[in-house]
Design an enzyme around this catalytic site. Structure first.
Site, PDB file in Angstrom:
ATOM      1  N   TRP A  73       0.838  -1.205   0.000  1.00 60.92           N
ATOM      2  CA  TRP A  73       0.000   0.000   0.000  1.00 60.92           C
ATOM      3  C   TRP A  73       0.870   1.251   0.000  1.00 60.92           C
ATOM      4  O   TRP A  73       0.576   2.223  -0.695  1.00 60.92           O
ATOM      5  CB  TRP A  73      -0.937  -0.004   1.214  1.00 60.92           C
ATOM      6  CG  TRP A  73      -2.158  -0.853   1.026  1.00 60.92           C
ATOM      7  CD1 TRP A  73      -2.295  -1.927   0.176  1.00 60.92           C
ATOM      8  CD2 TRP A  73      -3.414  -0.705   1.690  1.00 60.92           C
ATOM      9  NE1 TRP A  73      -3.561  -2.451   0.282  1.00 60.92           N
ATOM     10  CE2 TRP A  73      -4.266  -1.728   1.202  1.00 60.92           C
ATOM     11  CE3 TRP A  73      -3.896   0.168   2.650  1.00 60.92           C
ATOM     12  CZ2 TRP A  73      -5.583  -1.878   1.639  1.00 60.92           C
ATOM     13  CZ3 TRP A  73      -5.213   0.017   3.098  1.00 60.92           C
ATOM     14  CH2 TRP A  73      -6.039  -0.992   2.599  1.00 60.92           C
ATOM     15  N   LYS A 172      -9.651  -1.711   7.076  1.00 60.34           N
ATOM     16  CA  LYS A 172     -10.103  -3.103   6.978  1.00 60.34           C
ATOM     17  C   LYS A 172     -10.886  -3.475   8.230  1.00 60.34           C
ATOM     18  O   LYS A 172     -10.439  -3.220   9.352  1.00 60.34           O
ATOM     19  CB  LYS A 172      -8.917  -4.054   6.820  1.00 60.34           C
ATOM     20  CG  LYS A 172      -9.313  -5.526   6.826  1.00 60.34           C
ATOM     21  CD  LYS A 172      -8.233  -6.413   6.257  1.00 60.34           C
ATOM     22  CE  LYS A 172      -6.983  -6.443   7.100  1.00 60.34           C
ATOM     23  NZ  LYS A 172      -5.941  -7.288   6.496  1.00 60.34           N
TER      24      LYS A 172
END
Length: 217
Positions: A73, A172
């Protein structure tokens, strides 16, 4: 600061499920694509898909990446924000350096680490907070889900400290009993809160990504 894959996590003997996971992993389209493109993990495609839909990260932005290791990421974010942007990453696990990424190794659950991260931000507001944090999974939902939600809540508290007004948050979350309560809390802070299940997220996984935009400040 991926509590995931911690070296001190529980060790399991090879089982039918772990063998199935390994078979699927080595034959996974996204694993092969990540390897081919020199990316650190398949997780990059989750962020890429979310950003394509929601247009969160752009050139010149400042991004905080929580649960960053192994770094896919952060890799993607630093390429996207460019030379005028900034990426600050944190993980409990070590992470090989990435040009343009300011990495802090430490446990985000500890106040000293949070304070060190705030010092890296140096009083400036950030545009996007990303969190791919996950606890060491035991396989017992009643244990794993509360531990996961604790990390999610810590990430939301970080947003309250550092996000610019109208900023964005991607986190998440594992579906479970506390999910609706978290969504309610997030809606108090952001104008828009939605869930995404990227194509690259394994269908059996209970993970979803909450995308919150328009931080109210």
């Amino acid at each position: 600061m991926a509590q995931k894959d911690h070296p001190n996590g529980p060790k399991k003997s090879a089982s039918a499920s772990s063998k199935r996971w390994m078979y699927e992993h080595v034959n996974d389209f996204y694993v092969k694509e990540a390897t081919k493109k020199g990316l650190r993990s398949r997780a990059v495609f989750k962020l890429e898909e979310i950003n394509k839909k929601d247009k969160l990260i752009r050139s010149g932005m400042t991004v905080v990446d929580l649960g960053a290791a192994p770094g896919s990421w952060s890799q993607w974010a630093v390429d996207t924000v460019g030379l005028k942007g900034k990426v600050i990453a944190c993980d409990i696990l070590p992470m090989d350096s990435i040009a343009g990424v300011d990495f802090l190794q430490g446990d985000f659950r500890e106040d000293a680490v949070v304070n060190a991260l705030l010092a890296r931000i140096a009083g400036h507001k950030v545009d996007v907070v990303l969190s791919d944090m996950s606890p060491n999974m035991t396989g017992t939902v009643g244990i794993d889900q509360p531990k996961s939600m604790y990390l999610v809540e810590l990430a939301l508290e970080m947003c309250k400290e550092v996000l610019v007004k109208e900023g964005s948050f991607v986190v998440k979350v594992f579906m479970g009993s506390e999910f609706d309560l978290f969504m309610s809390e997030a809606r108090k802070c952001f104008k828009s809160v939605k869930t995404r299940k990227p194509d690259s997220s394994r269908s059996r996984s209970r993970e979803v990504y909450v995308v919150a935009t328009g931080y109210k400040g």
